[in-house]
Design a protein around this motif. Structure first.
Motif, PDB file in Angstrom:
ATOM      1  N   TYR A   1      12.792  -1.111  11.232  1.00  6.94           N
ATOM      2  CA  TYR A   1      11.914   0.061  11.143  1.00  6.94           C
ATOM      3  C   TYR A   1      12.731   1.356  11.096  1.00  6.94           C
ATOM      4  N   ASP A   2      13.679   1.477  12.020  1.00 12.69           N
ATOM      5  CA  ASP A   2      14.467   2.712  12.091  1.00 12.69           C
ATOM      6  C   ASP A   2      15.394   2.890  10.892  1.00 12.69           C
ATOM      7  N   SER A   3      15.895   1.776  10.354  1.00 18.15           N
ATOM      8  CA  SER A   3      16.831   1.935   9.231  1.00 18.15           C
ATOM      9  C   SER A   3      16.108   2.017   7.885  1.00 18.15           C
ATOM     10  N   PHE A   4      14.777   1.863   7.890  1.00 16.62           N
ATOM     11  CA  PHE A   4      14.004   2.034   6.658  1.00 16.62           C
ATOM     12  C   PHE A   4      13.716   3.528   6.477  1.00 16.62           C
ATOM     13  N   VAL A   5      14.489   4.153   5.595  1.00 10.22           N
ATOM     14  CA  VAL A   5      14.368   5.601   5.395  1.00 10.22           C
ATOM     15  C   VAL A   5      14.210   5.913   3.906  1.00 10.22           C
TER      16      VAL A   5
ATOM     17  N   THR B   1      15.121  -4.996   2.406  1.00  6.80           N
ATOM     18  CA  THR B   1      15.994  -5.211   1.246  1.00  6.80           C
ATOM     19  C   THR B   1      15.953  -4.133   0.171  1.00  6.80           C
ATOM     20  N   ILE B   2      14.939  -3.270   0.172  1.00  9.71           N
ATOM     21  CA  ILE B   2      14.829  -2.328  -0.948  1.00  9.71           C
ATOM     22  C   ILE B   2      14.974  -0.886  -0.492  1.00  9.71           C
ATOM     23  N   LYS B   3      15.717  -0.116  -1.266  1.00  4.31           N
ATOM     24  CA  LYS B   3      15.839   1.319  -1.008  1.00  4.31           C
ATOM     25  C   LYS B   3      14.709   2.008  -1.773  1.00  4.31           C
ATOM     26  N   ILE B   4      13.861   2.730  -1.070  1.00  2.00           N
ATOM     27  CA  ILE B   4      12.710   3.378  -1.711  1.00  2.00           C
ATOM     28  C   ILE B   4      12.991   4.866  -1.880  1.00  2.00           C
ATOM     29  N   ASN B   5      12.794   5.370  -3.105  1.00  2.00           N
ATOM     30  CA  ASN B   5      13.043   6.798  -3.311  1.00  2.00           C
ATOM     31  C   ASN B   5      11.774   7.586  -3.638  1.00  2.00           C
ATOM     32  N   ASP B   6      10.625   6.912  -3.634  1.00  2.64           N
ATOM     33  CA  ASP B   6       9.368   7.618  -3.879  1.00  2.64           C
ATOM     34  C   ASP B   6       8.680   7.887  -2.546  1.00  2.64           C
ATOM     35  N   GLN B   7       8.361   9.165  -2.308  1.00  2.00           N
ATOM     36  CA  GLN B   7       7.865   9.548  -0.990  1.00  2.00           C
ATOM     37  C   GLN B   7       6.532   8.893  -0.616  1.00  2.00           C
ATOM     38  N   ASP B   8       5.579   8.859  -1.564  1.00  2.00           N
ATOM     39  CA  ASP B   8       4.268   8.276  -1.257  1.00  2.00           C
ATOM     40  C   ASP B   8       4.389   6.799  -0.883  1.00  2.00           C
ATOM     41  N   THR B   9       5.185   6.070  -1.674  1.00  2.00           N
ATOM     42  CA  THR B   9       5.370   4.638  -1.409  1.00  2.00           C
ATOM     43  C   THR B   9       6.026   4.450  -0.046  1.00  2.00           C
ATOM     44  N   PHE B  10       7.056   5.260   0.209  1.00  2.00           N
ATOM     45  CA  PHE B  10       7.778   5.162   1.477  1.00  2.00           C
ATOM     46  C   PHE B  10       6.838   5.378   2.663  1.00  2.00           C
TER      47      PHE B  10
ATOM     48  N   TRP C   1      -9.028 -20.614 -31.440  1.00  2.00           N
ATOM     49  CA  TRP C   1      -8.282 -21.640 -30.707  1.00  2.00           C
ATOM     50  C   TRP C   1      -6.936 -21.025 -30.340  1.00  2.00           C
ATOM     51  N   CYS C   2      -6.608 -20.973 -29.062  1.00  2.00           N
ATOM     52  CA  CYS C   2      -5.346 -20.331 -28.687  1.00  2.00           C
ATOM     53  C   CYS C   2      -4.863 -20.800 -27.318  1.00  2.00           C
ATOM     54  N   ASN C   3      -3.599 -20.510 -27.042  1.00  2.00           N
ATOM     55  CA  ASN C   3      -3.032 -20.686 -25.706  1.00  2.00           C
ATOM     56  C   ASN C   3      -2.635 -19.305 -25.190  1.00  2.00           C
ATOM     57  N   ASN C   4      -2.682 -19.124 -23.879  1.00  2.00           N
ATOM     58  CA  ASN C   4      -2.201 -17.882 -23.266  1.00  2.00           C
ATOM     59  C   ASN C   4      -1.292 -18.225 -22.098  1.00  2.00           C
ATOM     60  N   ILE C   5      -0.317 -17.336 -21.833  1.00  2.00           N
ATOM     61  CA  ILE C   5       0.472 -17.478 -20.611  1.00  2.00           C
ATOM     62  C   ILE C   5       0.281 -16.213 -19.781  1.00  2.00           C
ATOM     63  N   ALA C   6       0.291 -16.361 -18.459  1.00  2.00           N
ATOM     64  CA  ALA C   6       0.034 -15.207 -17.595  1.00  2.00           C
ATOM     65  C   ALA C   6       0.675 -15.394 -16.231  1.00  2.00           C
ATOM     66  N   TRP C   7       0.947 -14.267 -15.576  1.00  2.00           N
ATOM     67  CA  TRP C   7       1.456 -14.259 -14.198  1.00  2.00           C
ATOM     68  C   TRP C   7       1.201 -12.870 -13.634  1.00  2.00           C
ATOM     69  N   ASN C   8       1.490 -12.685 -12.350  1.00  2.00           N
ATOM     70  CA  ASN C   8       1.289 -11.378 -11.721  1.00  2.00           C
ATOM     71  C   ASN C   8       2.608 -10.679 -11.450  1.00  2.00           C
ATOM     72  N   VAL C   9       2.550  -9.358 -11.360  1.00  2.00           N
ATOM     73  CA  VAL C   9       3.700  -8.585 -10.880  1.00  2.00           C
ATOM     74  C   VAL C   9       3.186  -7.508  -9.928  1.00  2.00           C
ATOM     75  N   GLY C  10       4.037  -7.133  -8.990  1.00  2.00           N
ATOM     76  CA  GLY C  10       3.675  -6.076  -8.037  1.00  2.00           C
ATOM     77  C   GLY C  10       4.708  -4.976  -8.084  1.00  2.00           C
ATOM     78  N   PRO C  11       4.607  -4.074  -9.088  1.00  2.00           N
ATOM     79  CA  PRO C  11       5.593  -2.991  -9.170  1.00  2.00           C
ATOM     80  C   PRO C  11       5.535  -2.176  -7.886  1.00  2.00           C
ATOM     81  N   LEU C  12       6.695  -1.863  -7.347  1.00  2.00           N
ATOM     82  CA  LEU C  12       6.731  -1.180  -6.055  1.00  2.00           C
ATOM     83  C   LEU C  12       6.433   0.305  -6.240  1.00  2.00           C
TER      84      LEU C  12
END
Length: 555
Positions: free
Chosen positions: A545-549, A438-447, A391-402
């Protein structure tokens, strides 16, 4: 200039000629020349450098992308993926080599935190999000972080909000590694459960009385003579109720509960700047808000991947345990085939894998117990199914690490959902533009992946825009307001970004309905009675688009 109004009589040929004329312009520059004391003008021709659309890449500027679009004749609908296979970051898993039977039950990575400091170490984030690790159990996390899980106990929940809604699934209780068909003669994949509704107080009562009954039964069986033991087979099938999807999103109603979860490391929190779900701009219940599950033994969460392959966090509140099964994302298509074979829909149906089927297909399955206070981290795309032991309760949610793996899997599922006409709960195009803003990306693959998605988005928009204008369709600009949600097609559930095809249902001014281009044309091929709204000026998207570097790590 302004596109011609669709009301004025327009000669379509003239329009076509006009748009073709515009798309091939010769830039003429007047150059001032000094000649024997007199100023004269010399006409110099500068042919605009137009790159063919097929040669455009993320190295090009937005202006070059737009120019290439304008110079392209696209017949019918422009349909290109938002993903570039060359950018894939999926781990190489060799499926050709058969895995010996004992290796088909690999040990689940389990982390024991020595101190609170360990929970906040970057190594933990790296480990949990490593594409090779399908699932990570963090043992006793609640203890290490001094989380007060009592706030989520059934008693506390009843005291806080007794009349709060609970969705109930009625299920047949059976061992975790079995799933019998209705006749009880053979193991199968489809697992049925009917849905109803109740309140926290009523489910709490059921949960408690189910526990009392079980104590009573145990006592009776101890008192019984050995000879009177009934064999398990003849025992009647027991029907149980599972309280699921209890919404804990309201910050006023659940203030102490939600505040307690702020003690978690940032990457596990419901909200954080590096979490894509915090850039949706609106609530997605159960994804960027907390959901609670109230269970009795045998309560089942059937097999699934999370919406759009996002990661998920699950904490067992206790007092009982849960048993988990998990399979790496790499094998989802094989599992999809089993579902098809058994006539159950992989994305929307209810299924419980027959373990023997997986093993005989060389698919390794992680299997482990989650005790009270343990946190389970389900990595992007991991297929999993869960059963309550006690017998138990659980809590859960999602995350999307960038990171690139999460982003790639989310976009892949976004496109697969479109093929299957299933709604992508996460509006990935909308989110990608928000992230770029809004986010500065420093990982090349993600970028590279995000930049490519934005480039494809601009191409879709510009080509569609030009087609509409060439056909004499008026486009009305209507900028977005704060907290305005993303839009989906009313018919096929695909995300509709920037250019909305809007009709007013039964002519009433109050109800406006959004469609994608295809569904709008299916109703009205010439788009008569359809208003096309544009939510962003193309210049605005070009600037983003242009300022996303790519940002260097040091800055």
């Amino acid at each position: 200039g302004k596109p011609p109004s669709s009301l004025a009589p327009v000669d379509p040929l003239k329009l076509k000629a006009l748009s073709m004329g515009l798309s091939k312009e010769l830039k003429i520059i007047l150059i001032k020349m000094q000649s024997a004391g007199r100023q004269t003008f010399n006409i110099s021709e500068v042919e605009e450098q137009r790159i063919p659309l097929c040669k455009i890449s993320i190295k090009n500027t937005a202006t070059e992308v737009i120019r290439a679009c304008k110079g392209t004749r696209v017949k019918g609908k422009f349909k290109e993926s938002f993903l570039l296979p060359a950018f894939s970051v999926k781990p190489n898993i060799d499926i050709e080599i058969p895995i010996p039977r004992e290796k088909l039950n690999p040990p689940t990575p389990s982390i024991y935190l020595e101190s609170k400091r360990d929970a906040f170490s970057p190594v933990l984030l790296q480990f949990c999000t490593d594409p090779k690790n399908a699932v990570t159990v963090i043992r006793g996390l609640a203890g290490s972080l001094r989380l007060n899980l009592g706030l989520f106990s059934t008693k506390s929940l009843v005291e806080a909000n007794s009349d709060h809604a609970v969705e109930v699934r009625t299920q047949v209780q059976q061992p975790a590694d079995e799933n019998w068909d209705s006749s009880g003669s053979t193991q199968t994949w489809p697992c049925e459960s009917s849905r109803s509704h109740t309140t926290i107080a009523k489910y709490a009562q059921y949960q408690a009385s189910s526990f009392q009954e079980s104590l009573q039964e145990e006592k009776e069986s101890e008192n019984e003579e050995e000879g009177e033991q009934t064999s398990d087979q003849s025992a009647a099938t027991k029907i149980i109720k599972f309280g699921t999807n209890i919404d804990l999103s309201d910050p006023k109603r659940w203030k102490p509960q939600l505040q307690e979860l702020l003690k978690l490391p940032a990457f596990m929190r419901v909200e954080s700047s590096n979490n894509m779900l915090s850039h949706v701009g609106h609530t997605i219940l159960g994804m960027n808000t907390v959901q609670l599950y109230m269970k009795v033994p045998g309560s089942r969460t059937p097999g699934h991947q999370e919406n759009n392959n996002f990661c998920s966090v699950n904490i067992n509140i206790g007092p009982g345990d849960c048993e988990w099964f998990a399979v790496h994302e790499h094998y989802w298509e094989a599992i999809n085939k089993f579902c098809e074979k058994h006539g159950v829909d992989y994305l929307t149906g209810s299924w419980w894998p027959v373990l023997e089927d997986l093993y005989s297909s060389n698919i390794p399955v992680y299997r482990f117990i989650q005790r009270p206070g343990d946190l389970v981290w389900i990595n992007a795309g991991t297929v999993h199914w869960v059963q309550a032991v006690g017998w138990c309760n659980n809590i859960a949610w999602n995350v999307g690490p960038l990171n690139s793996y999460q982003y790639q899997l989310a976009l892949e599922r976004f496109e697969w959902n479109e093929v299957k006409k299933v709604k992508s709960i996460v509006p990935m195009i909308h989110v990608s533009w928000n992230v770029a803003r809004t986010i500065k990306i420093n990982d090349q693959d993600t970028f590279k992946m995000i930049k490519h998605c934005l480039m494809q988005s601009i191409k879709h928009i510009q080509i569609l825009r030009d087609q509409l204008v060439a056909a004499g369709k008026k486009i009305c600009y209507q900028s977005r307001v704060k907290d305005e949600p993303a839009y989906y097609c009313n018919e096929c559930d695909v995300e509709v970004f920037d250019l909305l095809f809007v009709t007013s249902e039964n002519g009433s001014k109050k109800t406006y309905v959004v469609h994608c281009e295809d569904c709008a044309r299916a109703k009205s091929p010439s788009l008569a009675g359809v208003v096309v709204l544009e939510q962003y000026r193309i210049e605005e998207l070009m600037r983003t688009y242009d300022s996303f570097v790519l940002v260097s790590n040091t800055s």
